[in-house]
Design a protein around this motif. Structure first.
Motif: not given
Length: 62
Positions: A26-32, A37-43
């Motif tokens: 939750r602390k790093d959610i903005q950095l994620h 940003k397109g990592s869902i496509w890799v998954l």
């Protein structure tokens, strides 16, 4: 097999570990959102690749 103290420690450890992981995420959610940003496509591609391998294995087996 396990003593009551070991069971209590393992439950405590899992609960604290999951709590810390949620806090850090939750602390790093903005950095994620910025850097991953397109990592869902890799998954999705990885899951599709594994599914294709599974289908090939089952069809070639028979």
């Amino acid at each position: 097999m396990f003593t009551p103290g070991q069971i209590k420690f393992s439950i405590f450890f899992v609960v604290v570990f999951i709590g810390i992981m949620i806090y850090v995420y939750r602390k790093d959610i903005q950095l994620h959102k910025t850097y991953y940003k397109g990592s869902i496509w890799v998954l999705m591609g990885f899951i599709a690749f594994i599914a294709v391998l599974f289908v090939l294995k089952t069809t070639l087996k028979s």
